[in-house]
Motif scaffolding. Structure first.
Motif, short mmCIF file in Angstrom:
data_model
loop_
_atom_site.label_atom_id
_atom_site.label_comp_id
_atom_site.label_asym_id
_atom_site.label_seq_id
_atom_site.Cartn_x
_atom_site.Cartn_y
_atom_site.Cartn_z
N ILE A 276 0.73 -0.37 7.42
CA ILE A 276 0.14 0.74 6.66
C ILE A 276 -0.96 1.39 7.50
O ILE A 276 -1.98 0.75 7.79
CB ILE A 276 -0.44 0.26 5.31
CG1 ILE A 276 0.64 -0.43 4.47
CG2 ILE A 276 -1.04 1.44 4.54
CD1 ILE A 276 0.14 -0.98 3.15
N ALA A 285 2.57 3.11 -0.55
CA ALA A 285 2.70 1.96 0.34
C ALA A 285 2.49 0.65 -0.42
O ALA A 285 3.24 -0.31 -0.26
CB ALA A 285 1.71 2.07 1.49
N TRP A 417 4.34 2.94 7.32
CA TRP A 417 3.90 3.87 6.28
C TRP A 417 2.85 4.81 6.86
O TRP A 417 1.74 4.39 7.21
CB TRP A 417 3.35 3.11 5.08
CG TRP A 417 4.45 2.35 4.37
CD1 TRP A 417 4.99 1.17 4.77
CD2 TRP A 417 5.15 2.75 3.20
NE1 TRP A 417 6.00 0.79 3.90
CE2 TRP A 417 6.10 1.75 2.92
CE3 TRP A 417 5.05 3.84 2.33
CZ2 TRP A 417 6.97 1.81 1.83
CZ3 TRP A 417 5.90 3.90 1.24
CH2 TRP A 417 6.84 2.90 0.99
#
Length: 798
Positions: A276, A285, A417
């Motif tokens: 992330i 996410a 992400w």
């Protein structure tokens, strides 16, 4: 209504609990009752229940008995494979259109019985949506139709054995069965315990769709040893495995020396990074984390990597989303012990726990747990235990994120992400994994090829690229399979330890003394680390032509270290730059043409005219590979969901090549060109009998436009150098031409980590039938496919 306990929509949203699911399995129960809940083997197009066989019981998630399966014995295996040979003749003799029609009909049959398939999967604890199986059938039916027009000069292997571990999903199993059938092979399935009932049901449905009897058989057993028994049958042409790595290694060791190629796809238990970045949609996410990390049954383990600037936000959202979660059931008390041990070790290293509730003191129930601040070296990161555990690590920069993600020995998949597409693509290309999902996770489609990177497999599944594991070049001049035989009784610890013959001074005139050559490591000519030499005999074996270094383990270590340093930069070079370097190598070979031809003449006994023709063909071969550098590319296969995908060929890394005795120079140049054109570095072991042409080629390498360390040439005992290559953890692949003992040693040894093997058992002066002077397009294609691995990148747009 007074006293009602029904929950309102507001209550459901507050608790975020899943709604009630239907537990009815009436159709599956009826099918099992029809078979008296005792499922036999499936061969000759029907169920067979041999008497006096052991059985295995299968229980559902509640511990209730579902059914029992028969444990096949040697007689069953022999009968089944003999039947599969007949099935192969019938199935492969059909036209492409007829095979495609059967697979399409199977899709219709699956639509009619999808409820039964779904319920049997649910009872067997191997959930698989009929829609995903339908997509497999539709995709590969098209390839069955187009095989002869788009994959020319390739033919099916014969009888393929598809083996799975007990924890392998049905989809992973069928991902190999369907393409093998589509290419015209017959298939013997050896499923794991959980996938056995649905595999037997699908085999029955294939017969209803018109598949010739015996083209698909199912043998059930108690463990993966049944797969080894199937591989021992001389009529098996290829064995491919899906499941956990432990059983895959067991299968590789059990089949070593049998002369059957074995590929492994450890799709269960791999560690995958979930990255992330600060530019991500954090809420989406975190939702993705919740969907995939805490499943009761999952094939991969996730490690969460979060950029420091958004770490607090991610942790707070995780705490909020986990607050109402309940404990997850582990498979056994043994799994609970592994989880407890992993948590204790992580806490000793400074990790803190994020849990919705305290863990029960005992039992198989355990709460979802995030291990915040986990160290990269923690056992729960490197080799996480089964259970609802999610290690969390933080990073500062993009480079650090890639380093953390590539720290795992596995290379199966990753989830990225970020809303920054450039960052997503740069990170995806830098990750050593086979599949990358951008702003998504766990998405799959048969059109996307993915190879096992690092320790996650030795073959490519999916797409057109995944079909070639079930095909072989049609021409008779192609390298044939390994000769089928029984395993040789070997002491693997002593392989390659024999000492080379001593070189004794003979008091000859220094002016007429044989020349002493040097090997080539790290861009420099050098002696071996041992300082010893071996004598190179003339073709008649009567005189000593020269002395060459007697290389060993330390020389291989130095060569691999040099190759590791230079290979990433070489791989990142533009394709046109690599092509220019190969053209430069060909030009340098042209300048040394006479010297190389004289070396071939002296070493092999070929006439000067024939030797000159071999050098000329070698120059043309290098030019061919230079031309291929910018022609072999990936693509953007159409995916059924919204978004788009990329399939990218990548270099393997460092490749070890043990060269054949036949055509020692032409074979070296051909294989060298294939490897470095695709971006690999090589450590080459010339023919032990005929090393002089390769050593003469060092002069060409020194003047060529190639980075120092990209090509390394080490001479000496073939067995000793083979053992050194096999035991080096960095090498991704070994291409081997040698004796049966060497082939068996590599199959047994190259399992930790897994290495891709391309083995050829040469006999006397021939290398098993490969005609290096007459390579058809399919032979060259086979070589470059051995030199690349595939990565798929999935980018959704909605």
């Amino acid at each position: 209504m007074a006293g009602s306990t029904a929950k309102t929509v507001h209550d459901i949203f507050q608790s975020m609990e899943y709604g009630p699911t239907s537990s009815s399995a009436a159709t599956a129960q009826a099918w099992l009752d029809h078979h008296s809940r005792s499922l036999g083997l499936f061969m000759d197009g029907k169920f067979v229940c041999p008497a006096d066989r052991q059985t295995c019981s299968l229980v559902d998630s509640k511990g209730s008995a579902v059914c029992s399966t028969v444990c096949a014995v040697d007689h069953d295996v022999s009968k089944c494979v003999s039947s599969a040979v007949i099935g192969f003749k019938a199935w492969s003799s059909l036209s492409c259109f007829e095979r495609a029609k059967v697979l399409l009909k199977m899709g219709s049959v699956l639509g009619q019985h999808g409820q039964c398939v779904s319920e049997v999967c649910e009872l067997s604890k191997t959930s698989c949506s009929p829609s995903t199986l339908l997509r497999l059938l539709q995709y590969y039916s098209s390839w069955a139709q187009l095989r002869d027009s788009l994959i020319t000069d390739w033919s099916p292997l014969g009888v393929v054995a598809v083996v799975a571990s007990d924890d392998c999903s049905l989809y992973s199993l069928m991902q190999k069965v369907v393409p093998a059938l589509a290419m015209g092979n017959s298939v013997v399935i050896v499923p794991g315990r959980s996938s056995a009932p649905p595999a037997l049901l699908l085999a029955q449905l294939f017969m209803e769709a018109g598949l010739p009897s015996s083209a698909l058989s199912v043998l059930t057993g108690s463990d993966v040893s049944l797969g080894a028994k199937v591989a021992q049958n001389p009529n098996i042409s290829y064995v491919t495995y899906s499941g956990n790595k432990q059983d895959g290694v067991t299968l590789c060791k059990a089949t070593a020396g049998l002369g059957v190629p074995v590929s492994v796809s450890p799709c269960v238990g791999a560690t995958c990074p979930f990255i992330i970045f600060e530019s991500a949609d954090i809420d989406s996410a975190v939702e993705g984390v919740m969907e995939t990390a805490f499943k009761a049954k999952k094939e991969v383990q996730w490690v969460l990597c979060v950029q420091e600037s958004v770490l607090d936000g991610v942790v707070s959202r995780l705490r909020l989303r986990m607050a109402a979660m309940k404990c997850v059931a582990l498979a056994s008390e043994g799994d609970r012990a592994q989880v407890d041990a992993a948590l204790q070790e992580a806490q000793k290293q400074g990790a803190t726990l994020l849990q919705p509730c305290a863990a029960p003191p005992s039992g198989t129930q355990f709460p979802p747990t995030v291990l915040c601040g986990t160290a990269p070296s923690s056992p729960c990161v490197v080799n996480p235990p089964p259970g609802p555990l999610l290690p969390l690590m933080s990073f500062r920069s993009n480079t650090e994120a890639v380093s953390l993600a590539n720290h795992s020995p596995h290379g199966q998949a990753a989830s990225i992400w970020t809303e920054d597409l450039t960052l997503a693509l740069e990170t995806a290309k830098s990750l050593s994994v086979g599949s990358v999902w951008v702003n998504s996770h766990s998405m799959s489609d048969p059109c996307l090829p993915a190879s096992g990177h690092k320790d996650s497999g030795t073959c490519t599944d999916g797409g057109q690229e995944g079909l070639y594991q079930f095909l072989q070049p049609s021409s008779s001049s192609s390298s044939p399979p390994l000769p089928r035989s029984s395993s040789i009784s070997m002491d693997y610890s002593n392989f390659g330890t024999a000492t080379s013959p001593a070189v004794i001074p003979n008091g000859s005139d220094p002016a007429s003394a044989p020349k002493s050559y040097l090997q080539f490591v790290g861009g420099k000519s050098c002696k071996s680390e041992s300082g010893s030499s071996v004598a190179v005999q003339s073709p008649e074996g009567t005189t000593v032509l020269a002395y060459c270094p007697d290389g060993g383990r330390k020389d291989v270590r130095n060569a691999v270290e040099a190759a590791i340093k230079v290979q990433p930069g070489w791989m990142k070079k533009s394709m046109s730059a690599r092509a220019q370097s190969l053209h430069s190598l060909a030009k340098g070979l042209e300048a040394k043409r006479r010297d190389i031809a004289a070396s071939i003449n002296a070493q092999t006994g070929l006439s000067l005219e024939e030797a000159d023709k071999e050098v000329e063909l070698s120059i043309a071969r290098l030019s061919d590979w230079a031309a291929c550098c910018d022609k072999i590319q990936g693509g953007a296969p159409p995916v059924p969901q919204s978004g788009f995908a990329l399939s990218l060929p990548e270099a393997l890394g460092v490749v070890g090549v043990v060269l054949p005795d036949n055509r020692p120079f032409l074979s070296m140049v051909t294989l060298l060109g294939a490897a470095i054109a695709m971006g690999n570095a090589v450590v080459m072991v010339p023919s032990q009998k005929h090393p002089l042409p390769a050593l003469a080629f060092i002069q060409v390498l020194q003047s060529a436009d190639l980075p120092a360390g990209l090509v390394n040439i080490i001479t000496g005992s073939r067995d000793q150098l083979t053992a050194a290559l096999a035991n080096h953890s960095v090498l991704k692949a070994i291409w081997y031409w040698g004796n049966a003992e060497g082939c068996q040693y590599l199959q047994y040894t190259c399992t930790s980590p897994l290495k891709t093997l391309w083995l050829h058992c040469q006999k006397e002066e021939k290398d098993g039938g490969m005609d290096w002077t007459q390579l058809r397009p399919s032979h060259k294609e086979e070589m470059w496919r051995k030199a690349v691995q595939w990565k798929s990148i999935w980018i959704p747009t909605a």
